[in-house]
Design a protein around this motif. Sequence first.
Motif, PDB file in Angstrom:
ATOM      1  N   PRO A 148       3.208  -7.454   5.937  1.00 39.18           N
ATOM      2  CA  PRO A 148       2.536  -7.798   7.188  1.00 39.18           C
ATOM      3  C   PRO A 148       1.029  -7.873   6.977  1.00 39.18           C
ATOM      4  O   PRO A 148       0.322  -6.875   7.058  1.00 39.18           O
ATOM      5  N   GLY A 149       0.496  -9.046   6.663  1.00 36.44           N
ATOM      6  CA  GLY A 149      -0.940  -9.225   6.479  1.00 36.44           C
ATOM      7  C   GLY A 149      -1.468  -8.476   5.276  1.00 36.44           C
ATOM      8  O   GLY A 149      -0.991  -8.652   4.159  1.00 36.44           O
ATOM      9  N   CYS A 150      -2.446  -7.612   5.518  1.00 33.95           N
ATOM     10  CA  CYS A 150      -3.106  -6.924   4.413  1.00 33.95           C
ATOM     11  C   CYS A 150      -2.321  -5.727   3.904  1.00 33.95           C
ATOM     12  O   CYS A 150      -2.669  -5.144   2.871  1.00 33.95           O
ATOM     13  N   TYR A 151      -1.255  -5.336   4.600  1.00 34.50           N
ATOM     14  CA  TYR A 151      -0.437  -4.197   4.177  1.00 34.50           C
ATOM     15  C   TYR A 151       0.744  -4.698   3.351  1.00 34.50           C
ATOM     16  O   TYR A 151       1.650  -5.337   3.872  1.00 34.50           O
ATOM     17  N   LEU A 152       0.742  -4.390   2.076  1.00 33.98           N
ATOM     18  CA  LEU A 152       1.784  -4.882   1.180  1.00 33.98           C
ATOM     19  C   LEU A 152       2.688  -3.722   0.781  1.00 33.98           C
ATOM     20  O   LEU A 152       2.241  -2.754   0.173  1.00 33.98           O
ATOM     21  N   GLN A 153       3.940  -3.863   1.137  1.00 35.51           N
ATOM     22  CA  GLN A 153       4.914  -2.803   0.918  1.00 35.51           C
ATOM     23  C   GLN A 153       5.939  -3.297  -0.099  1.00 35.51           C
ATOM     24  O   GLN A 153       6.840  -4.048   0.216  1.00 35.51           O
TER      25      GLN A 153
ATOM     26  N   LEU B  36       1.406   6.613   1.730  1.00 36.79           N
ATOM     27  CA  LEU B  36       0.192   6.577   0.920  1.00 36.79           C
ATOM     28  C   LEU B  36      -0.382   5.175   0.976  1.00 36.79           C
ATOM     29  O   LEU B  36       0.259   4.211   0.544  1.00 36.79           O
ATOM     30  N   PHE B  37      -1.607   5.030   1.503  1.00 42.06           N
ATOM     31  CA  PHE B  37      -2.292   3.742   1.552  1.00 42.06           C
ATOM     32  C   PHE B  37      -3.250   3.669   0.364  1.00 42.06           C
ATOM     33  O   PHE B  37      -4.111   4.543   0.196  1.00 42.06           O
ATOM     34  N   CYS B  38      -3.091   2.635  -0.451  1.00 39.82           N
ATOM     35  CA  CYS B  38      -3.864   2.487  -1.688  1.00 39.82           C
ATOM     36  C   CYS B  38      -4.803   1.288  -1.593  1.00 39.82           C
ATOM     37  O   CYS B  38      -4.375   0.177  -1.250  1.00 39.82           O
ATOM     38  N   PHE B  39      -6.071   1.504  -1.937  1.00 40.48           N
ATOM     39  CA  PHE B  39      -7.115   0.492  -1.818  1.00 40.48           C
ATOM     40  C   PHE B  39      -7.635   0.137  -3.211  1.00 40.48           C
ATOM     41  O   PHE B  39      -8.124   1.005  -3.940  1.00 40.48           O
ATOM     42  N   HIS B  40      -7.542  -1.140  -3.560  1.00 41.68           N
ATOM     43  CA  HIS B  40      -7.859  -1.572  -4.926  1.00 41.68           C
ATOM     44  C   HIS B  40      -9.354  -1.768  -5.155  1.00 41.68           C
ATOM     45  O   HIS B  40     -10.164  -1.833  -4.223  1.00 41.68           O
TER      46      HIS B  40
ATOM     47  N   TRP C 240       2.989   2.192  -9.961  1.00 44.48           N
ATOM     48  CA  TRP C 240       3.092   3.549  -9.414  1.00 44.48           C
ATOM     49  C   TRP C 240       4.467   3.845  -8.825  1.00 44.48           C
ATOM     50  O   TRP C 240       4.878   5.002  -8.740  1.00 44.48           O
ATOM     51  N   LEU C 241       5.178   2.801  -8.406  1.00 38.68           N
ATOM     52  CA  LEU C 241       6.472   2.996  -7.753  1.00 38.68           C
ATOM     53  C   LEU C 241       7.435   3.804  -8.610  1.00 38.68           C
ATOM     54  O   LEU C 241       8.248   4.572  -8.095  1.00 38.68           O
ATOM     55  N   GLU C 242       7.327   3.627  -9.922  1.00 39.04           N
ATOM     56  CA  GLU C 242       8.244   4.302 -10.847  1.00 39.04           C
ATOM     57  C   GLU C 242       8.067   5.818 -10.836  1.00 39.04           C
ATOM     58  O   GLU C 242       9.009   6.568 -11.117  1.00 39.04           O
ATOM     59  N   TYR C 243       6.859   6.278 -10.521  1.00 38.86           N
ATOM     60  CA  TYR C 243       6.541   7.703 -10.666  1.00 38.86           C
ATOM     61  C   TYR C 243       6.292   8.433  -9.345  1.00 38.86           C
ATOM     62  O   TYR C 243       6.210   9.656  -9.331  1.00 38.86           O
ATOM     63  N   LEU C 244       6.156   7.695  -8.255  1.00 37.40           N
ATOM     64  CA  LEU C 244       5.912   8.348  -6.971  1.00 37.40           C
ATOM     65  C   LEU C 244       7.148   9.088  -6.474  1.00 37.40           C
ATOM     66  O   LEU C 244       8.283   8.633  -6.658  1.00 37.40           O
ATOM     67  N   SER C 245       6.901  10.191  -5.823  1.00 36.56           N
ATOM     68  CA  SER C 245       7.969  10.991  -5.235  1.00 36.56           C
ATOM     69  C   SER C 245       8.731  10.181  -4.180  1.00 36.56           C
ATOM     70  O   SER C 245       8.139   9.355  -3.476  1.00 36.56           O
ATOM     71  N   PRO C 246      10.051  10.421  -4.057  1.00 37.64           N
ATOM     72  CA  PRO C 246      10.822   9.772  -2.982  1.00 37.64           C
ATOM     73  C   PRO C 246      10.278  10.110  -1.598  1.00 37.64           C
ATOM     74  O   PRO C 246      10.567   9.416  -0.625  1.00 37.64           O
ATOM     75  N   LYS C 247       9.489  11.160  -1.534  1.00 35.69           N
ATOM     76  CA  LYS C 247       8.912  11.594  -0.260  1.00 35.69           C
ATOM     77  C   LYS C 247       7.798  10.656   0.207  1.00 35.69           C
ATOM     78  O   LYS C 247       7.420  10.666   1.379  1.00 35.69           O
ATOM     79  N   ILE C 248       7.276   9.820  -0.730  1.00 35.58           N
ATOM     80  CA  ILE C 248       6.108   8.983  -0.445  1.00 35.58           C
ATOM     81  C   ILE C 248       6.508   7.517  -0.322  1.00 35.58           C
ATOM     82  O   ILE C 248       7.171   6.965  -1.200  1.00 35.58           O
ATOM     83  N   GLU C 249       6.089   6.891   0.754  1.00 37.24           N
ATOM     84  CA  GLU C 249       6.204   5.438   0.895  1.00 37.24           C
ATOM     85  C   GLU C 249       4.819   4.841   0.665  1.00 37.24           C
ATOM     86  O   GLU C 249       3.881   5.128   1.402  1.00 37.24           O
ATOM     87  N   MET C 250       4.693   4.039  -0.387  1.00 32.48           N
ATOM     88  CA  MET C 250       3.385   3.481  -0.741  1.00 32.48           C
ATOM     89  C   MET C 250       3.142   2.154  -0.035  1.00 32.48           C
ATOM     90  O   MET C 250       3.992   1.265  -0.045  1.00 32.48           O
TER      91      MET C 250
END
Length: 247
Positions: A4-9, A20-24, A36-46
């Motif tokens: 949705p626009g600038c938010y890429l999921q 977790l909102f990540c700014f490049h 990062w998806l490979e290592y992030l906890s299942p608790k976190i939606e990036m």
Amino acid sequence: MNNPGCYLQYKKKPEAAIRLFCFHHAGGGASTFYPWLEYLSPKIEMIAIQLPGRENRFSEPLRNNIKEITDELSKGFSIYKNKPFFVFGHSMGALIAFEFIKTIHQLYFLYPCHMIISAAKAPHLLSPIRSSQLDDTNLKEQLKAYNGIDECILNNDDLLNLFLHIIKSDSSIYENYSFSKPKPFPFDILALSGTDDQSVNQEEILAWSAYTRGKFEHLSFPGQHFFIKDNQKTILKIINQIADNFP
């Protein structure tokens, strides 16, 4: 992949407890955070923030005004306000994350649970970076010094010209920036830095402590401006630990 626009999921996690909102960084894109998806906890939606004029938003005009950027971010944030969140910003991304937090609080009366900044001066110490006014040869040399340009881009004239156009536009975000000091934030701040980063010194990193009335912590890693690449697993372990501190 939801976009949705600038938010890429890249991966939806409806069961996740926190976002977790990540700014490049300048010249970069949301794909910086895809590994990062490979290592992030299942608790976190990036959610990776994608500025216009690059990658999947290549057809859109570049923006060099931080208020325009945060205005777009604030309009799209309403669908994400149902869960706690924290933010990560690297280099220019730290500045955008800082202004994003201020704007979201003004509109929604919400704060993140935590802020992580990386390779970035505290906002009140920023001086205009005139990279947008450098000729291509000098800009290329500056980027080499930061180890901030891939060899595959350096060796391809078309890709290089495109990259330099984006980096000049992004650099002018600093030139157009007007600092406004907020009250100290109620959440903790973690500042990350590289031992050999020539773009920011320890005093400039530690100055982020003025922006929180919570806990401030600074961690240093071996490497230059893009130390987060070589220390990715360690940094993501820290991010996962932060998320574990919230129910």
